[in-house]
Structures are given as structure tokens and as C-alpha cells.
Design a protein around this motif. Sequence first.
Motif, PDB file in Angstrom:
ATOM      1  N   SER A 120       0.810  -1.372  -0.014  1.00 48.52           N
ATOM      2  CA  SER A 120       0.169  -0.077  -0.056  1.00 48.52           C
ATOM      3  C   SER A 120       0.931   1.322  -0.047  1.00 48.52           C
ATOM      4  CB  SER A 120      -0.986  -0.043   1.276  1.00 48.52           C
ATOM      5  OG  SER A 120      -0.286  -0.179   2.377  1.00 48.52           O
ATOM      6  N   GLU A 152      -2.250   6.489   3.599  1.00 46.49           N
ATOM      7  CA  GLU A 152      -2.531   5.361   4.651  1.00 46.49           C
ATOM      8  C   GLU A 152      -3.435   5.766   5.971  1.00 46.49           C
ATOM      9  OE1 GLU A 152      -0.423   2.228   3.482  1.00 46.49           O
ATOM     10  OE2 GLU A 152       1.002   2.746   4.870  1.00 46.49           O
ATOM     11  N   THR A 202      -4.918  -4.293   6.997  1.00 52.10           N
ATOM     12  CA  THR A 202      -4.353  -3.644   7.847  1.00 52.10           C
ATOM     13  C   THR A 202      -5.160  -2.783   9.002  1.00 52.10           C
ATOM     14  OG1 THR A 202      -2.479  -3.605   6.340  1.00 52.10           O
ATOM     15  CG2 THR A 202      -2.471  -1.849   8.010  1.00 52.10           C
TER      16      THR A 202
HETATM   17 MG   LIG Z   1      -0.001  -1.317   4.024  1.00 57.66          MG
END
Ligand SMILES: [Mg+2]
Length: 328
Positions: A120, A152, A202
Motif C-alpha cells: 500500500s 495510509e 491492515t
Molecule cells: Mg500497508
Amino acid sequence: MAVSSAPGKVYLFGEHAVVYGEPAVPCAIELRARVDVEQRADSKLRVHAEDLSLDGFTVEYAGEPEGRPDVDVSESLLNAAMGYVDSAIEQVRDVTGEDDVGFDVTIESDIPLGAGLGSSAAVAVAAIDAGTRELGTTLEIDELAERAYRTEHEVQGGQASRADTFCSATGGAVRVEGDDCRSLEAPELPIVIGFDGGAGDTGELVAGVRGLREEYDFAADTVEAIGDIVRRGEDALATGDIEELGRLMNFNHGLLSALGVSSRTLDSMVWAARDAGAMGAKLTGAGGGGCIVSLDDTDETETALSYTPGCEDAFRAELAETGVARLE
Ligand SMILES: [Mg+2]
Ligand SMILES: Nc1ncnc2c1ncn2[C@@H]1O[C@H](COP(=O)(O)OP(=O)(O)O)[C@@H](O)[C@H]1O
Ligand SMILES: C[C@@](O)(CCOP(=O)(O)O)CC(=O)O
């Protein structure tokens, strides 16, 4: 067209705890995501991501305003899949002030998705870098890392550290504590990765640790103890004491396991590596499934992992000295 690539990473120490202000030491590895960005004549976003599959579908989707791709999966799964690219493009629009600009984006990546190797962050860093350059703006590395962090942070529900994105933007080994991000001198490390073929979410895993930390003082203490391990790990890195690094990685895995983010296959790969003589082994990244990182300068760990039930792939990883690479 502008093209950038950025590397994935392993955590030597400190994932999860870094979200709560403890230090962490991730290390960039030579697996990269490459993102091509081309401005369109209209304001649409079209993303071509061959590696992104949802329940068996490979997705080519057009972002707003064309809407969601035509696949039969839940909205939340779709958002988890598309969120990073959408949000990275929002950062490009924000930083350049060109709110209505549209893009064709193509992503190719060697980094398995959701496996703890920072796909990511690599996608966010490369997409923001290529997108801004396509519009004639070249960001300083620190600004690029900060913008990728915001991506993120947004997609992971307001819970993220700067560790993955700073590491991917700068390359090498880094130390991140809150907003203090710096590069570290690191000795050559004999990194062996085991991959169970799976993935973890995540955002969900981070939320799970947050819940435990709020409910139990001893879980909060566990997070702090991970910070203590990282500080000792920095000393071991500085003196090149790889055996000590390994012992500390083992300890770190135990504490991550206590926080509920390991899994049966991650644990069995960790034990296979240790039994084969690895100096240390732990899960890397958010956990739940995906990869372990171990240290072994012989071939024993890689061989043992390749025969371990549940391990789909075992390979050696080189440190990536270069972070974001501006290819076109
Ligand atoms: Mg990640
Ligand atoms: N090759 C890719 N193409 C498109 N999106 C990707 C790609 N690789 C990663 N992503 C995005 O990153 C998400 C995975 O990130 P995350 O769950 O944090 O795991 P990790 O960073 O450990 O790989 C994917 O769901 C997707 O949104
Ligand atoms: C769990 C965490 O510390 C690392 C997540 O790494 P990855 O996305 O699983 O590669 C979250 C974060 O630092 O934002």
C-alpha cells in the motif's frame, strides 16, 4: 506520461506499536510497485491494476465520477481494495490545486498485496510521485512521504504511522517515531522471507490492537515493551550484532502474537525458520496472514520454509538502497 516506482519493506521491529508513538525500524527491500500516470482530457480516473483481485476478479475500474467497478463484492471490501489509489490521486489533486484533473493510472507490482511487505505504501508513494510530476510538480522526498502517509492514514481509518511510507519514499533502513523520521546506517542483513499466500486487512488489525490496548493495561504495556525492543534493536544494528538482532526479533514476534496479530501459518513459518537455524524470525507488517521475515546467511531457512506446510513462497530479499525512482 510520468512513471515512478517505489519499494516494499520488512519491519525488523516495531510494527503496530509505531502507531502509538513507539519507534519502529523498517527496511526497504528490492520488490517494487511501478505506477504510470497519464493526464486525461476529462476529469475521470481510470485505474488499471492487474494484480488487484477481489474474490477472484481482476479489476479494471473507473473511479469517480464513473463509479464502482462491476464486481459482486461488498462495498467495504471494494473500498479496502480501491482506497489507496483513490486517496493517492486525491493527494495529487490537493498538492497541485488541480481539483478537476483526470488520470489514467496503471499499476504493476512485485509486492504481494496485504502481506505485510508494504504494497500500500509503495503504491501510494509511486502514484503520488508520478501524478504530481505528470502535472509538472516534483515533490521533495519528505513532502512525498508525508502525502503518502496521509493516504495510509485516511484509508486505515485514521490509524497509521509514517513508517511504511517514509521507508518506501527514502529506501534503506529507517527509524520512525511519531513524526520524527530518519535514515539509519544498517549492516548487510541476510533477510529471508516466507509468504503463506494470504493477506490481512491492515485497518482491521490495527483497530484490533487499539481495542486491546484500551481494554487491558497489560496490552498497553506490551505495546510499550515493543518500543523497548526497538531501542535495543537500534543498538544492535549500530554495532552490527546480527545475533542480538535475531533474538530481539524473536521477542518482538512473541509480543505481536500476544496482541493477536499472528496466525497459525505465520507462527509455523516462524518456527520452521527458527528450527532451521535462523538467527531470528517474526511476522512483518500488520499480520493476520502474509509474510514473516527471518535472518539467516545459510540456505537452511529458505529450504526449510519451502517445505513448510502453509508456506507458499520463500525467498531472499536484498535491501533497497533507492526509495522512489523517477523512471519517466
Ligand atoms: Mg500497508
Ligand atoms: N498492485 C496493486 N494494485 C492496486 N492496488 C494495490 C496494489 N498493491 C497494493 N494495493 C493497495 O494496497 C492494499 C493492501 O495494503 P495493506 O492492506 O496495507 O497491505 P500491505 O501494505 O502489507 O501490502 C490493497 O488492498 C490495495 O488497495
Ligand atoms: C501495522 C502497521 O504498523 C504496519 C502495517 O504494514 P503493512 O501495511 O501490513 O505492510 C500500521 C502502520 O504503521 O500504519
